[in-house]
Scaffold this motif. Structure first.
Motif, PDB file in Angstrom:
ATOM      1  N   THR A   1       3.307  10.601   3.637  1.00 26.85           N
ATOM      2  CA  THR A   1       3.686  11.369   2.447  1.00 26.85           C
ATOM      3  C   THR A   1       3.152  12.799   2.546  1.00 26.85           C
ATOM      4  O   THR A   1       1.993  13.009   2.909  1.00 26.85           O
TER       5      THR A   1
ATOM      6  N   GLU B   1      -1.133   9.740   3.406  1.00 25.27           N
ATOM      7  CA  GLU B   1      -0.741  11.123   3.166  1.00 25.27           C
ATOM      8  C   GLU B   1      -1.082  11.986   4.372  1.00 25.27           C
ATOM      9  O   GLU B   1      -2.096  11.765   5.045  1.00 25.27           O
TER      10      GLU B   1
ATOM     11  N   GLU C   1       0.861  -1.185   0.000  1.00 29.36           N
ATOM     12  CA  GLU C   1       0.000   0.000   0.000  1.00 29.36           C
ATOM     13  C   GLU C   1       0.897   1.234   0.000  1.00 29.36           C
ATOM     14  O   GLU C   1       1.961   1.239   0.633  1.00 29.36           O
ATOM     15  N   ASN C   2       0.465   2.277  -0.705  1.00 34.93           N
ATOM     16  CA  ASN C   2       1.189   3.533  -0.599  1.00 34.93           C
ATOM     17  C   ASN C   2       1.094   4.053   0.835  1.00 34.93           C
ATOM     18  O   ASN C   2       0.086   3.848   1.516  1.00 34.93           O
TER      19      ASN C   2
ATOM     20  N   SER D   1       8.243   0.569   1.669  1.00 32.06           N
ATOM     21  CA  SER D   1       7.215   1.352   2.361  1.00 32.06           C
ATOM     22  C   SER D   1       6.760   0.647   3.638  1.00 32.06           C
ATOM     23  O   SER D   1       5.560   0.512   3.920  1.00 32.06           O
TER      24      SER D   1
ATOM     25  N   GLU E   1       0.234   4.900  -9.446  1.00 30.91           N
ATOM     26  CA  GLU E   1       1.354   5.474  -8.701  1.00 30.91           C
ATOM     27  C   GLU E   1       1.717   4.558  -7.540  1.00 30.91           C
ATOM     28  O   GLU E   1       0.889   4.252  -6.687  1.00 30.91           O
ATOM     29  N   ARG E   2       2.992   4.133  -7.508  1.00 33.99           N
ATOM     30  CA  ARG E   2       3.502   3.293  -6.421  1.00 33.99           C
ATOM     31  C   ARG E   2       4.612   4.064  -5.706  1.00 33.99           C
ATOM     32  O   ARG E   2       5.668   4.306  -6.272  1.00 33.99           O
ATOM     33  N   ILE E   3       4.366   4.466  -4.474  1.00 36.26           N
ATOM     34  CA  ILE E   3       5.355   5.194  -3.691  1.00 36.26           C
ATOM     35  C   ILE E   3       6.138   4.164  -2.880  1.00 36.26           C
ATOM     36  O   ILE E   3       5.637   3.605  -1.904  1.00 36.26           O
TER      37      ILE E   3
END
Length: 646
Positions: free
Chosen positions: A84, A46, A42-43, A279, A232-234
């Motif tokens: 993030t 935020e 999971e990202n 992550s 998008e993969r952080i």
């Protein structure tokens, strides 16, 4: 054992993998394998600003679970990585961050390493601050803004916010107010960056604990077709030392507190065998769909090892065996938060500590499994980092078309620009600026460096009164301290009272030459630099902008073009192997106003000429030897009886 695609044995299923330059396979241990069902990627969450528009960031001991075990670590907002911080596109963005140090007391610990050849120093592991890695902003204090004074605790002088001020210290129980004015020097480039502590002596332990987070500046890059709708993969790559003997998981029923920290010594931070967390997760599964374009946003937020990663087609759902010889090509579109002027296509994503890489890759058209495998010096055969589960059951793809190279080239910063070189304004490029203005050597060695058996073998607690960072009268003049930049240590220069270690005038452009004895990631704050064409087999070898770049002895010197735009003040350059930085492999840089002799000069010689702040005091003989050693590097310096005796 299972049989791989070459009919050769592969070790323990799904826990060890291979990264090969030839048709040789091997294995590794299963000690870091997570217990129970696989974790799903999971990202990171935020961090939304509060009602006043401020991001509240808290450093505190926090309980986290890794591989089925509980650990007590220094983290931001209770998780690894930290949340993030995403900044929407705009033209006058002022990003507010309040950093709270929620530790209650100091914790002084010994710092030493480099095969027991470095100086032993004492630092408070609970002292902290904040660095916006990749931000082109004021280095010390934010520019006063009408109607927005800094009020309350944690402000700088004259009611100013701290900017990217890594010289500021935030003790336990206190806080600091930061403001990053992204667009003060024109609209800030869009890209993927990160934030982390940068307190000298304690950076490595805090970042190794997981105190780091993604910092995203949105803009034109995010609107490019093929990128705008991609997944998008952080991916914040961390290295919590869960496999180090001194790292202690929490016992059953034991609470996390300042007294029960799991990883709390410099040896753990310096260890080069730490498994790679993605992550915060160990060996996560990334759920994706056939034909999906994946946007990988990767930051190496660990230390000390570099990592080469490849994406291999698997022959089973758990990467027990896979096609070693046919890794998938990956298209890199940005480095260090700055769009590349053209694609860099490679089957290897090579990252060193501090790197950010943005890449796009299109998933296979059929249901399959892909294995992300990482190789590093301490793990030459490689280990599994993550698994991509490509399955129609994961939903319809959000994007199936890759971006056009021309669309990226149109928004990348130019590699030719107007610069002031040696007092003349000119069109500056790697080719047009021929003169090398400064030479930097990373870790200059000298004969005689031997491990010292008298130094502490266990890097435990210490008293700062017994370990002052002063001048050692017994230190040899004609040896380079370990580690060093250009044969000098950050702590030694501070003890001598030097204002700065390297000075330039604002608005100037210079060509620098960087050499390394072995291999180090060279990082400078505030101003990115233009990497000139090179013959690297790991990096884009065409001119492009960076702020962290790997330099190794085998490749010879690297040339970069600097451009000290807009901002004056003090910041640092250093090796981004953070254990090296904590041991002194760092310099204090100052950008001076034009013609400011008080800033540029520590004094004048008999002829009235400026003695640069980067120069040596008359009585500092080791500094004088350092200059000779750096000028001669990679050869040894010529004999100098005046400094070193007969």
């Amino acid at each position: 054992m299972k049989q791989g695609s070459l009919g050769l044995p592969i070790s323990r299923a799904g826990r060890c993998a291979f990264l090969l330059l030839s048709a040789v396979l091997g294995g590794c241990s299963d000690e870091a394998a997570p217990a129970g069902p696989p974790e799903i990627f999971e990202n990171p969450p935020e961090l939304a600003p509060n009602a006043a528009g401020v991001h509240e960031l808290r450093l505190a001991p926090s309980e986290v679970t890794i591989g089925g075990k509980r650990y007590c670590l220094r983290t931001y907002n209770g998780s690894i990585p930290g949340p993030t911080i995403r900044v929407p596109s705009g033209t006058d963005r002022k990003v507010r961050v309040n950093l709270h140090n929620d530790f209650k007391r100091s914790d002084y610990r010994l710092v030493a390493g480099a095969a027991n050849t470095s100086a032993v120093t004492c630092h408070d592991f609970n002292l902290t601050n904040l660095h916006a890695h990749g931000a082109h902003v004021q280095p010390n204090y934010a520019t006063p803004a009408a109607g927005d004074p800094c009020e309350g605790s944690g402000c700088g002088p004259d009611a100013r916010y701290h900017a990217d001020d890594v010289l500021h210290e935030v003790p336990p129980g206190e806080m600091a107010q930061y403001r990053w004015d992204l667009d003060e020097d024109g609209t800030h480039h869009a890209g993927f960056n990160w934030y982390h502590p940068h307190i000298h002596g304690s950076t490595a332990i805090q970042v190794t604990n997981g105190a780091a987070g993604a910092l995203i500046f949105e803009g034109d890059l995010d609107e490019v077709p093929g990128i705008a709708k991609a997944n998008e993969r952080i991916m914040v790559l961390g290295g919590v030392p869960i496999n180090v003997e001194s790292t202690r998981p929490l016992a059953d029923g034991e609470a996390c507190s300042e007294d029960t920290l799991s990883a709390n010594d410099f040896e753990a931070a310096e260890n080069d065998t730490k498994p790679t967390l993605v992550s915060g997760k160990l060996l996560p599964h990334i759920k994706t769909s056939p034909n999906q374009v994946e946007r990988l946003r990767i930051v190496h937020a660990g230390t000390p090892n570099e990592l080469g990663m490849k994406l291999h087609p698997s022959e089973d759902p758990t990467c027990e065996s896979f096609d070693v010889l046919h890794p998938i090509e990956i298209t890199q579109i940005a480095r260090d938060g700055i769009t590349l002027p053209k694609f860099y296509v490679s089957d290897t994503i090579w990252v060193s500590p501090g790197y950010r890489i943005e890449a796009v890759v299109k998933m296979p058209a059929e249901k399959t499994t892909l294995c992300l495998v990482g190789r590093r010096p301490a793990d030459p055969l490689g280990s599994l980092v993550a698994i991509f589960d490509v399955d129609p059951a994961n939903g319809e793809p959000t994007e199936t078309n890759m971006p056009e190279e021309s669309a990226l080239a149109a928004i990348a910063p130019p590699t030719t620009f107007m610069g002031k070189v040696d007092g003349q304004t000119m069109e500056a490029s790697c080719e047009s600026v021929e003169k090398v203005h400064q030479k930097i050597a990373l870790l200059v060695p000298t004969p005689g460096e031997e491990p010292d058996p008298e130094k502490p073998s266990e890097l435990g607690s210490c008293s700062p009164n017994d370990h002052m960072h002063g001048i050692d009268p017994d230190a040899p003049t004609c040896l380079c301290p370990a580690p060093n930049i250009s044969c000098r240590r950050f702590d030694d220069r501070r003890a001598w009272g030097y204002r700065s270690d390297r000075v330039m005038e604002v608005g100037t452009t210079e060509k620098w030459e960087i050499r390394a004895f072995d291999g180090h990631p060279f990082h400078i704050h505030i101003n990115p630099y233009l990497v000139c064409a090179n013959d690297s087999n790991k990096e884009p070898n065409f001119p492009h902008w960076r702020d962290t770049f790997w330099v190794q002895a085998e490749d010879g010197p690297r040339q970069i073009l600097t451009n000290f735009r807009k901002f004056t003040g003090q910041f640092v350059l250093h090796c981004h192997k953070l254990n090296h930085e904590d041991m002194g492999m760092m310099e204090l840089v100052e950008i001076c106003p034009e013609g400011d002799t008080a800033c540029l000069c520590q004094g004048t010689d008999a002829a009235g000429n400026c003695i640069s702040q980067a120069g040596c005091k008359t009585e500092d003989l080791q500094c004088q030897f350092a200059k000779e050693a750096t000028d001669a590097f990679p050869l040894p310096p010529a004999p100098n009886p005046a400094l070193c005796g007969p």
